[in-house]
Each structure stands twice: as structure tokens, then as C-alpha cells.
Enzyme design. Structure first.
Site, PDB file in Angstrom:
ATOM      1  N   CYS A   5      39.908  45.269  41.571  1.00 53.18           N
ATOM      2  CA  CYS A   5      40.170  45.000  40.281  1.00 53.18           C
ATOM      3  C   CYS A   5      38.991  45.747  39.311  1.00 53.18           C
ATOM      4  O   CYS A   5      39.227  45.612  38.023  1.00 53.18           O
ATOM      5  CB  CYS A   5      40.133  43.520  39.961  1.00 53.18           C
ATOM      6  N   HIS A  35      38.249  42.320  33.014  1.00 53.52           N
ATOM      7  CA  HIS A  35      39.455  42.095  33.839  1.00 53.52           C
ATOM      8  C   HIS A  35      40.200  40.927  33.608  1.00 53.52           C
ATOM      9  O   HIS A  35      39.634  39.818  33.218  1.00 53.52           O
ATOM     10  CB  HIS A  35      38.850  42.266  35.220  1.00 53.52           C
ATOM     11  N   ASN A  55      47.268  38.906  36.812  1.00 58.22           N
ATOM     12  CA  ASN A  55      46.113  39.332  37.178  1.00 58.22           C
ATOM     13  C   ASN A  55      46.689  40.886  37.522  1.00 58.22           C
ATOM     14  O   ASN A  55      47.428  40.761  38.945  1.00 58.22           O
ATOM     15  CB  ASN A  55      45.371  38.796  38.313  1.00 58.22           C
TER      16      ASN A  55
END
Ligand code: ACO
Length: 330
Positions: free
Chosen positions: A124, A257, A287
Site C-alpha cells: 500500500c 492511503h 482499500n
């Protein structure tokens, strides 16, 4: 020989993104999971994460397909042709193949050849890693116009019998075209990793002897990740502000993020930023790992929220453990 003027900086010339059309709300996902005896609810997912929906790529659609759409949108926004690109970096943990890199496959789909193309694997944090590498190459004159993309098909590595992880992730891609410039642009970057935490977030399987060895599905200790993420995101934000000689109050937009709204709001609070300065797309995208920051950036630019000249803090955190930040003037 071409003379390169120094010092030179990196600026974002255009942004683009792409979400696969299949959108699943929490209620739709919960209904599908219930058929397999896995219990979850819209209320639990919204309260714990802020996620309301995610997009999943259809079977046969691969990482480089999503990247291609996002890249074309970014090129169009920058007013550039693919042939003008001299560096391609794709951040992904869900590549099309073991090799060649998704960046090479994307290069072929863009119909260009010759420029360096490679993947960055920092889960990520992949996009802030890729942006930092591209910035370094542009500053040193190794490249002048780069495509940097975060693209993921995390739906391929989700365990749909594990409700603690499968409700969190989605698929998508985001891209930027970067250009050399005589003014910043990217003001400062800050990257870190700590491999001691590999066990709290990983997809441990591998390929050997023609077979998948080990478990190829994502595993996460959510609470351990949560605690570490909140700490390192603040540290990295402070480091990048220090390097750039800027203050918390100089930040117009925080684009972290997009993993969990509680982590994102916690980071904004620590930086004393009003929540109006936090760009949020986790509600609609879930996500999307390395794609989440460029997806959020593109949505914020296209909606008119983030404008040219604004100071933007990008922050990534993910498996590895990896983390980092990029501070830029758009
Ligand atoms: N639906 C309903 N109940 C659930 C679900 C679900 N989908 N998932 C877990 N639960 C239950 C648990 O079983 C537990 O029940 P119990 O109390 O009876 O044991 C209860 O909910 C609470 O579970 P917790 O794990 O304590 O929930 P928490 O508040 O910690 O939230 C979450 C979990 C959302 C995963 C959170 O820890 C988190 O967001 N962590 C960080 C994730 C992250 O930031 N990742 C970023 C990096 S991702 C990458 O790099 C790929």
C-alpha cells in the site's frame, strides 16, 4: 548531447484513474458472503472502516488493463502522447504475471517501446515509493517525462471466507504524468521499511515447481496494522514537512492511503488539520492498496477539490512493513 539544466524538479502534469465497472455495496457483498455462511453487515463495515462500496474487476481483466485506462486518462489530462513518455513505473502487489513486470506489459499496451519500465512492490506504500523513485530519476536527468501508476486487483488475493479482510479491499488504478520542471513540484519525500513486521500483513504463497506453495491469500492482523499505521504516518508526515521547511498549517490537502477512515482521521488530527482538508475516497473504493492514493488524488483534482498551486501531502503505509510520504505543490 542534450544539456540538462540543474537544479531541476518534478511536477505533476496530469492525473488519471480507472475503476472497473462492477460496484458492490456492503449490503451486496454481505448477501454474497452470507450464501457461503460468512456473516457481516453494512453497519459493521461502515462503523469500523468507513467503507460503503468497492469495485471488483471481472474475470480475465488484469492489473495492466486497469493501469492502461488510468494511464490514458493521465496522458490526456497532461496533453501528452504515450510516445513522449521516457519512464514507466507501476506500483502493484497484484501483477499480471510473475514476470515480465506489469510496467512492461503496460508499455506494450500503450504501443510504445524503448523507455525503461519496471514495477515497484511496496504494497500500500507502492505509489509513494514509485513517485519517489521517479522524482529521483527526473531530478538527476535520467528521465524527463514519467508515467507513475498504482494498479491493483486485490480481489484476486482475498480470502472470501475471512470476514476480517475480504470486506476491506477493492480493485482500481490511478496514474500521474510527471515532468521535469524548473520549479517544484515535489518538495520532499520520505520512505521507510521495517521487515520485522512481515507477519502482520502478508500474502505468503509462492510459485515453485509449477505449483502454488503456501497460502496465496491475504492475511492481516488488523489491530497490529492499525497501531503501527497511526504511529508511522505521523512520523513520516513530520519528516517530510521538516525536509521541505514547511509547517502543518501549510498543508492544503492530506491524501493518505485509503485503508480505514479512523486511521485517516487520526492522522489528520495529529497534524492539527481540519477534517475538511482530508481527501476521502475509501467510502466508495475500499482499500485499493497501491492504487488508493493516485485514485484519491485524481478524484480530488477532477471534482475541483484540489487545485493547481495547492500543497498536498501524500502518505502511504502497508505490508512490508513499508511507509512514506511525499509533499508537493500541485
Ligand atoms: N463483519 C462483522 N464482524 C466482524 C468483521 C466483519 N467483516 N470482521 C471482524 N468482525 C468481528 C470480529 O470477529 C470481532 O468479534 P469479537 O469481538 O466477537 O471477537 C469484532 O468484529 C472486532 O474485531 P476487531 O478486529 O477488534 O475490529 P477492529 O475494530 O480492530 O477493526 C479492522 C478491524 C477494520 C481490520 C481494523 O483493525 C483496521 O482497519 N486495521 C488496519 C487495516 C489497514 O490499515 N490496512 C492498511 C494496510 S493494507 C495493505 O498494506 C495491503
Amino acid at each position: 548531447m542534450t544539456q540538462t539544466a540543474f537544479p531541476r524538479f518534478t511536477r505533476i502534469a496530469g492525473t488519471g484513474s480507472y475503476l472497473p465497472p462492477r460496484r458492490l455495496t456492503n449490503a451486496q457483498l454481505a448477501a454474497q458472503l452470507a450464501e457461503q455462511g460468512v456473516e457481516t453487515s453494512d453497519q459493521w463495515i461502515v462503523e469500523r472502516t468507513g467503507i460503503r462500496a468497492r469495485h471488483f474487476a471481472d474475470d480475465g481483466v488484469v492489473c495492466s488493463d486497469l493501469a492502461l485506462h488510468a494511464a490514458r486518462h493521465a496522458l490526456e489530462a497532461a496533453g501528452r502522447q504515450a510516445g513522449e513518455i521516457d519512464l514507466i513505473i507501476v506500483a502493484t502487489s497484484t501483477p499480471d504475471m510473475v514476470f515480465p513486470s506489469t510496467a512492461c506489459l503496460l508499455q506494450q499496451k500503450l504501443g510504445i517501446a524503448g523507455c525503461p519500465a519496471f514495477d515497484v512492490q511496496a504494497v500500500c506504500s507502492g505509489f509513494v515509493y514509485a513517485l519517489t523513485v521517479a522524482d529521483s530519476m527526473i531530478r538527476t536527468g535520467a528521465a524527463s517525462r514519467a508515467l507513475v501508476i498504482g494498479s491493483e486487483v486485490f480481489s484476486r488475493i482475498l480470502d472470501f471466507t475471512d470476514r476480517t479482510t475480504c470486506v476491506l479491499f477493492g480493485d482500481g488504478a490511478g496514474a500521474v504524468v510527471l515532468e521535469a520542471s524548473d520549479a517544484p513540484g515535489i518538495l520532499a519525500t520520505d520512505l521507510h521499511a521495517d521487515g520485522r513486521h512481515v507477519g502482520i500483513l502478508c500474502t505468503p504463497g509462492t510459485v515453485a515447481g509449477g505449483k502454488v506453495l503456501g497460502d496465496p491469500l491475504l492475511k492481516m492482523d488488523g489491530q497490529a496494522v492499525f497501531k503501527l499505521a497511526v504511529r508511522v504516518l505521523e512520523e513520516s508526515a513530520r519528516a517530510v514537512l521538516d525536509k521541505a521547511g514547511r509547517q502543518d498549517s501549510d498543508i492544503d490537502w492530506l491524501i493518505p492511503h485509503q485503508a480505514n477512515i479512523r486511521i485517516m482521521q487520526g492522522t489528520a488530527k495529529k497534524l492539527k488539520l481540519p477534517l475538511e482538508k482530508l481527501v476521502v475516497t475509501v467510502d466508495e473504493h475500499g482499500n485499493t492498496s497501491a492504487a488508493s492514493i493516485p485514485l484519491a488524488l485524481d478524484h480530488a483534482v477532477r471534482s475541483g477539490q484540489v487545485k493547481r498551486g495547492d500543497t498536498v501531502m501524500l502518505e502511504g503505509v502497508g505490508g512490508g512493513f513499508t511507509w512514506g510520504a511525499v509533499l508537493l505543490d500541485l
